[in-house]
Write a protein that holds these residues in place. Structure first.
Motif, mmCIF file in Angstrom:
data_model
loop_
_atom_site.group_PDB
_atom_site.id
_atom_site.type_symbol
_atom_site.label_atom_id
_atom_site.label_comp_id
_atom_site.label_asym_id
_atom_site.label_seq_id
_atom_site.Cartn_x
_atom_site.Cartn_y
_atom_site.Cartn_z
ATOM 1 N N ILE A 64 0.838 -1.203 0.000
ATOM 2 C CA ILE A 64 0.000 0.000 0.000
ATOM 3 C C ILE A 64 0.871 1.251 0.000
ATOM 4 C CG2 ILE A 64 -0.324 0.302 2.500
ATOM 5 C CD1 ILE A 64 -3.299 0.835 1.900
ATOM 6 N N ASP A 284 -7.412 -6.323 3.843
ATOM 7 C CA ASP A 284 -6.726 -5.338 3.009
ATOM 8 C C ASP A 284 -7.155 -3.924 3.383
ATOM 9 O OD1 ASP A 284 -5.557 -3.880 0.926
ATOM 10 O OD2 ASP A 284 -5.764 -5.554 -0.450
ATOM 11 N N TYR A 285 -6.167 -3.098 3.729
ATOM 12 C CA TYR A 285 -6.454 -1.724 4.131
ATOM 13 C C TYR A 285 -6.930 -0.846 2.979
ATOM 14 C CZ TYR A 285 -4.178 -2.633 8.614
ATOM 15 O OH TYR A 285 -3.850 -3.141 9.846
ATOM 16 N N ARG A 286 -6.689 -1.287 1.749
ATOM 17 C CA ARG A 286 -7.082 -0.439 0.613
ATOM 18 C C ARG A 286 -8.572 -0.138 0.601
ATOM 19 N NH1 ARG A 286 -5.202 -3.685 -4.374
ATOM 20 N NH2 ARG A 286 -5.673 -5.378 -2.922
ATOM 21 N N VAL A 337 -2.995 -5.441 -7.030
ATOM 22 C CA VAL A 337 -2.221 -4.219 -6.833
ATOM 23 C C VAL A 337 -1.401 -4.051 -8.099
ATOM 24 C CG1 VAL A 337 -0.440 -3.071 -5.474
ATOM 25 C CG2 VAL A 337 -2.115 -4.547 -4.345
#
Length: 453
Positions: A64, A284-286, A337
């Motif tokens: 990220i 997932d932080y996205r 990604v």
């Protein structure tokens, strides 16, 4: 039984790695030295170890940060709410050697490099008859590419990558760390690029053809070689390699910009991405960062994109804290990604031709393919400088928020100092070496501009 022993040994490696409390991975005996030397004994265990190298894309939030840190640095991404409490250091271009997350960012790369080194060293010892066909060379080639990619990202974040005569390159690590190799000084920028280039040549020669975008192929190795050639000013080579990837990789552009991001790992033109599964995606932080509006495209980015047809896919509707970035969370299934994709090769070719004295129409051709696919106005340039201005904007719009393209293009095009008032000195183009590393490695020097901290 042997497979269970191998699996246990490799799991122990990762457990010890995760639990290690020493300051820096470069300056410690790696966990691999704590397990039997026969942990990699055949093709199956070699594949498992290689998968361990790939797994580092999921660790330490490097994946990220590779998109967010440069986007914050350029001023094209803004934090409406701190998600991970490190955003302000980069949004304000004010990172320091003591910035709390910087050491994790740095060591994350070197942990991955050490894992690749172990695969290369141990698989290299095995006889050919332990493998089917050319799989031994392919495994080695994948590890060499990953080692090259990790070194390159270290160079462009922590080294003066844009100065070929600089002595502020990176620490090159090409063997598993031992007690005798824990301290190493920096290589020059030129030597750093030479090492990365040698790694890529091995990968190009021995890596498999493209199969899945989350596995290394010879074509992503060529794509990285083209990117580096552009960064280093070898425009003839950059244009030639980019054309090779475009024509011969077997990949094609997605029909539309929007459909590319919606198709996830099945998207035409996706060269290389971090792999995901359902479990990793749920963590997932996205999806918080870009879906809940914690991080949004800035006013500066909106000024660049204007009424471009891709706007709705990049700047989405209102969320809890700001606006969404749909392109980064749009996949109907698992979300990649985006490290390398075919569209970048068209823009590398266009920029390299424009900088290398090609005719205006020749340099416009690959640029217009990307514009046409986006439904955007084709090049209106009447000279080389106008075309370069168009190409810079296109990089920001087409590739923005993915892998740092907008920030590194701003430096390459001489625009970084004009992006925002927080950027006042060229030393801010790169990050400081973390204090934790400097304290344990007296052979390492700090980057210019950060020495007096």
């Amino acid at each position: 039984m042997m497979k269970k022993i191998i699996l246990y040994s490799l799991l122990l490696i990762h457990t010890l790695l995760a639990s290690c409390s020493l300051v820096n991975v470069i300056d410690q005996v790696p966990p691999n030295d704590l397990v039997p030397e026969n942990a990699i004994t055949d093709e199956a265990s070699a594949e498992l170890a290689l998968n361990g190298v790939y797994s580092y894309f999921q660790r330490n939030l490097n994946y990220i940060k590779l998109g967010a840190v440069p986007a914050f640095s350029s001023g094209y991404l803004t934090a409406n709410k701190a998600l991970l409490n490190w955003e302000a250091n980069y949004e304000e271009n004010n990172a320091r050697s003591t910035t709390f997350d910087l050491l994790d960012f740095w060591t994350g790369f070197y942990k991955a490099i050490n894992a690749a080194n172990t695969v290369i060293a141990e698989v290299g010892k095995l006889p050919e008859d332990k493998f089917k066909g050319a799989r031994k060379e392919e495994i080695l080639a994948e590890a060499h590419f990953l080692r090259a990619m990790f070194h390159f990202d270290l160079l462009r974040y922590f080294g003066e990558y844009y100065k070929m005569d600089s002595d502020r390159g990176i620490i090159i690590k090409d063997t598993p760390t031992t007690l005798n190799t824990v301290k190493t000084g920096r290589s020059t920028v030129k030597a750093s690029y030479e090492f990365i280039g040698q790694e890529l040549e091995y990968a190009i020669k021995h890596a498999p053809e493209f199969t899945e975008p989350y596995r290394v192929s010879k074509w992503v190795a060529k794509a990285l070689k083209a990117r580096i050639a552009l960064y280093t000013g070898d425009y003839t080579q950059a244009a030639s390699i980019a054309e090779d990837v475009i024509q011969n990789s077997g990949l094609t552009l997605a029909e539309t910009y929007q459909s590319f991001f919606e198709q996830g790992y099945n998207a035409p033109g996706l060269l290389f991405s971090q792999g995901s599964d359902q479990q990793s995606q749920e963590q997932d932080y996205r999806f918080d960062a870009y879906g809940e509006g914690y991080w949004s495209a800035s006013e500066s980015f909106e000024n660049v994109i204007g009424d471009d047809p891709r706007k709705a896919m990049i700047i989405g509707g209102d969320a809890d804290w700001g606006t969404q970035l749909p392109k980064l969370i749009a996949a109907t299934e698992l979300q990649p990604v985006y490290y390398f994709r075919l569209a970048e090769m068209y823009l590398i070719k266009a920029e390299a031709l424009a900088r290398n004295g090609a005719s205006l129409s020749e340099a416009q051709a690959p640029f217009n393919i990307i514009r046409d696919r986006a439904g955007a106005t084709l090049s209106q340039a009447t000279n080389q400088q106008e075309l370069l201005e168009e190409i810079y904007k296109e990089i920001v719009i087409e590739l923005g928020f993915e892998n740092g393209h907008e920030w590194f293009a701003a430096i390459r095009f001489g625009k970084a100092l004009d992006l925002k008032e927080e950027i006042t000195e060229a030393y801010q183009y790169i990050l400081p070496i973390p204090l934790g590393e400097l304290q344990v490695n007296d052979l390492l020097s700090q980057n210019p501009g950060y020495e007096q901290e």
